[in-house]
Design an enzyme around this catalytic site. Structure first.
Site, short mmCIF file in Angstrom:
data_model
loop_
_atom_site.label_atom_id
_atom_site.label_comp_id
_atom_site.label_asym_id
_atom_site.label_seq_id
_atom_site.Cartn_x
_atom_site.Cartn_y
_atom_site.Cartn_z
N TYR A 330 0.82 -1.23 0.00
CA TYR A 330 0.00 0.00 0.00
C TYR A 330 0.84 1.26 0.00
O TYR A 330 0.30 2.35 0.23
CB TYR A 330 -0.86 0.07 1.27
N CYS A 356 14.34 -11.18 -2.26
CA CYS A 356 14.78 -10.86 -3.62
C CYS A 356 13.69 -10.19 -4.44
O CYS A 356 13.19 -10.77 -5.41
CB CYS A 356 15.28 -12.13 -4.29
N1 LLP Z 1 -15.16 -4.46 9.13
C1 LLP Z 1 -15.01 -4.94 7.90
C2 LLP Z 1 -16.16 -5.52 7.22
C3 LLP Z 1 -13.75 -4.89 7.27
O1 LLP Z 1 -13.62 -5.38 6.04
C4 LLP Z 1 -12.64 -4.34 7.95
C5 LLP Z 1 -11.31 -4.29 7.34
C6 LLP Z 1 -12.84 -3.86 9.26
C7 LLP Z 1 -14.11 -3.92 9.81
C8 LLP Z 1 -11.74 -3.26 10.07
O2 LLP Z 1 -11.20 -2.13 9.51
P1 LLP Z 1 -10.19 -1.22 10.37
O3 LLP Z 1 -10.95 -0.72 11.58
O4 LLP Z 1 -9.06 -2.06 10.77
O5 LLP Z 1 -9.81 -0.13 9.45
N2 LLP Z 1 -4.64 -4.71 5.16
C9 LLP Z 1 -5.07 -3.33 5.05
C10 LLP Z 1 -6.43 -3.09 5.67
C11 LLP Z 1 -7.51 -4.00 5.16
C12 LLP Z 1 -8.83 -3.76 5.84
C13 LLP Z 1 -9.78 -4.87 5.55
N3 LLP Z 1 -11.04 -4.74 6.18
C14 LLP Z 1 -3.98 -2.43 5.64
O6 LLP Z 1 -2.94 -2.94 6.04
O7 LLP Z 1 -4.12 -1.22 5.69
#
Ligand code: LLP
Length: 433
Positions: A330, A356
């Protein structure tokens, strides 16, 4: 507020110097602060106190059993996305009846598992899924609690890969179609239409998209509630955290001196949304992930080499994109600081891992205090979507994880043994020796 700060020259997590942990457990090493997890949960919980609510921690952000247990002990529910995650909650001593189950691709087996364990609600992403849940519930002679996920078509203004609330992505059902979907769902057997859910994206640092989405969806919830008798409205997760100046943001004076202005605090979030939600008279569900875990974790790594090319100063560390993929995936920013503070001039450096791929970097052209081989660095705000997105790329074992509580620390995940990486593999029968 979080608990990573310098005490004298030593970067500490709560009462424990990170250099002690690095020496004891080796690197790469994830370190989590239990006080930060509790503090962030409690702040949000208290801010939302004017409405009946349940925080369902989005455990996809960090699903270590010790993290789950910390939050379960505070009364948290869980936002899960697979039967595996529900099993994890149970393995950590959490209550499956406080789990919501989201995701666009739930299998029949997963649905049956969730029904048998009496989860709180399915967050349903399509009509086909509603029909499937109904069929499985009939077969198991159970009533399935469901909420349909509405896509409010509000732009969260965040990174494209973590935006979920517009019609460009795979999530939820279009706002205009929702009432028809509920009318048809009401005719399916063994479903209980328990609520409505939405989630517009992740790492939102402005309250405005949340406000716009809630304002748009509340009238819909009111109409659906009148028809179907709801229990809850889930406003999803997405509360953003501080990545830049992460270290300073752990210091209370950073907030009181006003530098934290413009940051999405639980108070600002609740102050804006509670008045809109209160008239519904429904329980409000929240699904924060990053807000609870992000600044509660750091990734500690050792400097292996310094390599100067004609144009660049590379700091080669022993952590890599398999440990923390966010910068590669990202372009995300993680503050990088030495475990032992040093003065002197900074050097513009690329901090890279041993994998790598040119994408295996943590920072590019970053002004860093001069470091040498054997020094240790911490990548801050790595508690969310860090270790959970780890992989074995380049046959690198998954990192050790440690939980700190005051002056105590404990390994909560052992470093993976290298043989475990291929434990489920075998040569084909015709290749036997
Ligand atoms: N609820 C649903 C339906 C979601 O899909 C997600 C995150 C959350 C809650 C929680 O979101 P948060 O509060 O953590 O923003 N890997 C990415 C983030 C992917 C988020 C996926 N869904 C990163 O490293 O930024």
């Amino acid at each position: 507020m979080h608990s990573f700060r310098y005490v004298g020259k030593e970067l500490c997590c709560e009462g424990v110097p990170l250099s002690t942990l690095a020496r004891r457990h080796g690197t790469p090493l994830y370190v989590y602060s239990q006080a930060t997890l509790s503090d962030h949960f409690t702040k949000l919980d208290e801010a939302m106190a004017p409405v009946d609510h349940l925080i369902c921690f989005a455990m996809k952000s960090n699903s270590n059993l010790a993290v789950i247990r910390t939050l379960a002990d505070l009364g948290s529910g869980f936002d899960t996305v697979s039967a595996g995650e529900i099993q994890r909650v149970m393995a950590a001593g959490g209550d499956p009846r406080k789990c919501v189950f989201a995701g666009v691709g739930k299998t029949e087996e997963e649905i049956a598992f969730a029904l048998r364990n009496e989860i709180y609600s399915f967050n349903v992403e399509s009509e086909a899924e509603l029909r499937r849940i109904s069929r499985v519930a009939v077969k198991l002679r159970r009533i399935a609690p469901v909420a349909v996920r509405v896509n409010p078509n509000v732009d969260a203004g965040t990174h494209a890969k973590i935006t979920t609330g517009t019609y460009e992505n795979k999530f939820g059902i279009a706002f205009e179609e929702i009432e028809g979907v509920y009318a048809r769902a009401a005719k399916l057997p063994n479903l209980r239409l328990r609520g409505l859910q939405m989630h517009i994206g992740s790492q939102l640092t402005d309250v405005k998209p949340f406000r716009l989405a809630v304002e748009k969806v509340v009238p819909l919830v009111t109409r659906l509630n009148a028809r179907h008798g709801f229990d809850f409205f889930s406003i999803g997760g997405g509360i953003g955290i501080v990545y830049q100046s992460a270290l300073e943001s752990g210091n209370p004076s950073w907030w009181t001196k006003g530098r934290g202005r413009g940051i999405l605090t639980p108070d600002r979030y609740a102050r804006t949304l509670v008045p809109l939600l209160q008239p519904l008279g429904l329980r409000v569900l929240l699904e924060p992930g990053r807000f609870l875990t992000g600044n509660a974790g750091a990734l500690v790594t050792r400097v292996e080499y310094i390599k100067k090319t004609g144009r660049k100063n590379f700091v080669i560390v022993d952590a890599a994109m398999n440990d923390l993929i966010r910068p590669a995936f990202y372009d995300s920013y993680h503050e990088i600081v030495p475990l032992t503070k040093r003065g002197g001039a900074t050097v513009s450096s690329d901090v890279v891992g041993p994998i790598c791929e040119s994408g295996d970097y943590f920072a590019k052209d970053r002004p860093l205090a001069k470091v040498s081989e054997g020094d240790h660095l911490a990548l801050l705000s790595a508690g969310a979507y860090g270790s959970v997105m780890g992989s074995n790329y380049n046959s690198r074992p998954l990192a050790t994880e440690v939980l700190v509580n005051g002056k105590k620390s404990a390994v909560v995940r052992e470093r993976q043994a290298v043989e475990h990486i291929w434990a489920n593999e075998t040569p084909a029968p015709w290749q036997r020796r």
